[in-house]
Design an enzyme around this catalytic site. Structure first.
Site, PDB file in Angstrom:
ATOM      1  N   ARG A  54       0.830  -1.211   0.000  1.00  0.00           N
ATOM      2  CA  ARG A  54       0.000   0.000   0.000  1.00  0.00           C
ATOM      3  C   ARG A  54       0.862   1.258   0.000  1.00  0.00           C
ATOM      4  O   ARG A  54       0.522   2.266  -0.636  1.00  0.00           O
ATOM      5  CB  ARG A  54      -0.942   0.001   1.199  1.00  0.00           C
ATOM      6  CG  ARG A  54      -1.946   1.155   1.168  1.00  0.00           C
ATOM      7  CD  ARG A  54      -2.986   1.027   2.256  1.00  0.00           C
ATOM      8  NE  ARG A  54      -2.396   1.104   3.596  1.00  0.00           N
ATOM      9  CZ  ARG A  54      -3.097   0.958   4.722  1.00  0.00           C
ATOM     10  NH1 ARG A  54      -4.398   0.725   4.664  1.00  0.00           N
ATOM     11  NH2 ARG A  54      -2.503   1.052   5.897  1.00  0.00           N
ATOM     12  N   ARG A 103       9.600  26.795  -1.364  1.00  0.00           N
ATOM     13  CA  ARG A 103       8.154  26.575  -1.467  1.00  0.00           C
ATOM     14  C   ARG A 103       7.587  27.026  -2.814  1.00  0.00           C
ATOM     15  O   ARG A 103       7.449  28.217  -3.093  1.00  0.00           O
ATOM     16  CB  ARG A 103       7.432  27.297  -0.327  1.00  0.00           C
ATOM     17  CG  ARG A 103       5.953  26.934  -0.242  1.00  0.00           C
ATOM     18  CD  ARG A 103       5.237  27.715   0.848  1.00  0.00           C
ATOM     19  NE  ARG A 103       3.866  27.250   1.019  1.00  0.00           N
ATOM     20  CZ  ARG A 103       2.852  27.591   0.241  1.00  0.00           C
ATOM     21  NH1 ARG A 103       3.065  28.424  -0.778  1.00  0.00           N
ATOM     22  NH2 ARG A 103       1.633  27.116   0.468  1.00  0.00           N
ATOM     23  N   HIS A 105       4.412  25.339  -5.589  1.00  0.00           N
ATOM     24  CA  HIS A 105       3.434  24.268  -5.703  1.00  0.00           C
ATOM     25  C   HIS A 105       3.916  23.131  -6.610  1.00  0.00           C
ATOM     26  O   HIS A 105       3.714  21.956  -6.309  1.00  0.00           O
ATOM     27  CB  HIS A 105       2.103  24.819  -6.235  1.00  0.00           C
ATOM     28  CG  HIS A 105       1.283  25.500  -5.186  1.00  0.00           C
ATOM     29  ND1 HIS A 105       1.669  26.675  -4.584  1.00  0.00           N
ATOM     30  CD2 HIS A 105       0.095  25.160  -4.622  1.00  0.00           C
ATOM     31  CE1 HIS A 105       0.760  27.046  -3.695  1.00  0.00           C
ATOM     32  NE2 HIS A 105      -0.214  26.139  -3.697  1.00  0.00           N
ATOM     33  N   LYS A 149      -2.911   6.925   1.203  1.00  0.00           N
ATOM     34  CA  LYS A 149      -2.643   7.184   2.620  1.00  0.00           C
ATOM     35  C   LYS A 149      -1.716   8.398   2.699  1.00  0.00           C
ATOM     36  O   LYS A 149      -0.508   8.289   2.944  1.00  0.00           O
ATOM     37  CB  LYS A 149      -2.027   5.951   3.290  1.00  0.00           C
ATOM     38  CG  LYS A 149      -2.260   5.904   4.796  1.00  0.00           C
ATOM     39  CD  LYS A 149      -1.972   4.520   5.352  1.00  0.00           C
ATOM     40  CE  LYS A 149      -2.089   4.482   6.860  1.00  0.00           C
ATOM     41  NZ  LYS A 149      -3.475   4.652   7.346  1.00  0.00           N
ATOM     42  N   GLU A 181     -16.532   5.448   5.946  1.00  0.00           N
ATOM     43  CA  GLU A 181     -15.651   4.760   6.894  1.00  0.00           C
ATOM     44  C   GLU A 181     -15.593   5.605   8.154  1.00  0.00           C
ATOM     45  O   GLU A 181     -16.479   6.414   8.403  1.00  0.00           O
ATOM     46  CB  GLU A 181     -14.268   4.533   6.281  1.00  0.00           C
ATOM     47  CG  GLU A 181     -13.598   5.795   5.757  1.00  0.00           C
ATOM     48  CD  GLU A 181     -12.265   5.528   5.082  1.00  0.00           C
ATOM     49  OE1 GLU A 181     -11.616   4.520   5.404  1.00  0.00           O
ATOM     50  OE2 GLU A 181     -11.856   6.350   4.235  1.00  0.00           O
ATOM     51  N   LEU A 205     -10.164   4.437   2.501  1.00  0.00           N
ATOM     52  CA  LEU A 205      -8.856   3.796   2.598  1.00  0.00           C
ATOM     53  C   LEU A 205      -9.037   2.285   2.518  1.00  0.00           C
ATOM     54  O   LEU A 205      -9.898   1.719   3.197  1.00  0.00           O
ATOM     55  CB  LEU A 205      -8.174   4.159   3.919  1.00  0.00           C
ATOM     56  CG  LEU A 205      -6.779   3.562   4.113  1.00  0.00           C
ATOM     57  CD1 LEU A 205      -5.798   4.177   3.123  1.00  0.00           C
ATOM     58  CD2 LEU A 205      -6.284   3.768   5.532  1.00  0.00           C
TER      59      LEU A 205
END
Length: 294
Positions: A54, A103, A105, A149, A181, A205
C-alpha cells in the site's frame, strides 16, 4: 529566490539555519507525502506485505519516488525492530515526503524524498475489545482520493476530536447519510449473518485489516457484501464493528444515542476477533478471551 535570515517562531526570532525543524519541507508546507502505520506483536510485524504494498501504491498515486526499492525497504524495517530490540506490542510509523525545497506548488527538480520511521509501544486495547465502544456520526468532508494514505488528515483529526469531546472512541463518517468509513478505521454492519461495508473505491482507505477480515469471512463462508449502508440502517444492525491496525476488530455498541443490537459485542464480531488473534499469533494466554467467554 532566497529566504531571508530570520524566521518567526512561536517564541522568538531564530536564524533559519538554527531551526529545530526544516521549515522548507513539503510535508510540512503542503502535506505532500504519504505514511503507513504497521502493527507489531511480540516484536514481529503483522501484515507487513499489505502495508509495504500500500505504501508503494500511495507513492505511485502521488508521483512520489520512494528512495528505497521494496526489498531494501523490507530489510530496513526489519533492522528498525532489531536495532531497537523490540520484543513487545508496538507500532511503526513511517512517513515519506517529497523532500525539502523552496516553497513552490510544482514538484521540485532533483530533490530527494525525506523518509523516517520510528517505533512506539502500543499495548492492545483489550478492555475496549471485550466491552465495545461508542461512536458518533460525522459528515465526511475529505477529498475524493482517500485510498491514498496521504498526510492530508485535517478533516480526520477534526472528526476524531469531535468524538473525543463527546466521550466516544471514533467518528463514523458519512456523505449525505451514506456511511463511508471512520476517521481512522473501516466500519462494518452485520445483519442476518451478513457483513456489509463500503466498497473499496477511491473514497475510502483500503485497510490492511479490512482485506484480512474479508479473507476471514470468505474462509468461514460469511457473506461479505461490499455495499454502502446508510445512517438510518444502523437501527436495524444486529452488530457493528470497525477495524484498523491499532484497534484490530473493535465492536461498536452505540452510535450517537442509538444502541446497536443488544448493546454488547455480538457473536459474529466475537468470531472475527478470535480469528484475528489466531492469524496474528495472539491466541492462548494472550487472547482477550482468556478471562471471559462473552
Amino acid at each position: 529566490m532566497s529566504v531571508y535570515d530570520y524566521v518567526l517562531t512561536e517564541q522568538e526570532f531564530v536564524n533559519k539555519n538554527e531551526l529545530k525543524y526544516p521549515f522548507e519541507e513539503r510535508g510540512l508546507q503542503f502535506g505532500d507525502g504519504i505514511y503507513e502505520v504497521i502493527r507489531v506483536y511480540d516484536g514481529e510485524y503483522y501484515l507487513i506485505d499489505e502495508h509495504v504494498e500500500r505504501l508503494y501504491r500511495s507513492a505511485e498515486a502521488v508521483k512520489l519516488q520512494i528512495p528505497l526499492e521494496k526489498q531494501e525497504m523490507y530489510q530496513r524495517l526489519s533492522d528498525l525492530l532489531t536495532k531497537n530490540k523490540v520484543e513487545t506490542n508496538a507500532k511503526v510509523y513511517m512517513q515519506i515526503t517529497r523532500g525539502s525545497a523552496p516553497r513552490e506548488h510544482a514538484f521540485p527538480i532533483d530533490t530527494t524524498a525525506n523518509l523516517y520511521a520510528y517505533v512506539q509501544d502500543l499495548p492492545r486495547k483489550t478492555k475496549l475489545m471485550k466491552e465495545g465502544i461508542s461512536a458518533i456520526s460525522y459528515p465526511d468532508v475529505r477529498w475524493e482520493w482517500c485510498y491514498i494514505k496521504s498526510l492530508n488528515l485535517l478533516p480526520n483529526v477534526i472528526a476524531k476530536q469531535e468524538a473525543e469531546e463527546k466521550g466516544s472512541f471514533e467518528a463514523i463518517l458519512h456523505k449525505d447519510g451514506e456511511v463511508t468509513e471512520c476517521s481512522s478505521s473501516n466500519i462494518y454492519l452485520v445483519r442476518e449473518g451478513k457483513v456489509y461495508t463500503h466498497p473499496a473505491k477511491k473514497n475510502i482507505l483500503h485497510g490492511c485489516v479490512r482485506s484480512r477480515v474479508h479473507k476471514f469471512c470468505e474462509d468461514e463462508e460469511i457473506p461479505f457484501i461490499e455495499e454502502a449502508f446508510r445512517l438510518e440502517d444502523l437501527q436495524y444492525a444486529e452488530e457493528l464493528f470497525l477495524t484498523s491496525s491499532t484497534a484490530e476488530v473493535m465492536p461498536v455498541t452505540k452510535v450517537d444515542d442509538l444502541v446497536i443490537g443488544e448493546g454488547k459485542p455480538g457473536p459474529l464480531t466475537r468470531n472475527l476477533q478470535r480469528t484475528y488473534e489466531k492469524d496474528a499469533g495472539l491466541a492462548g494466554s494472550r487472547s482477550i478471551f482468556k478471562e471471559t467467554t462473552a
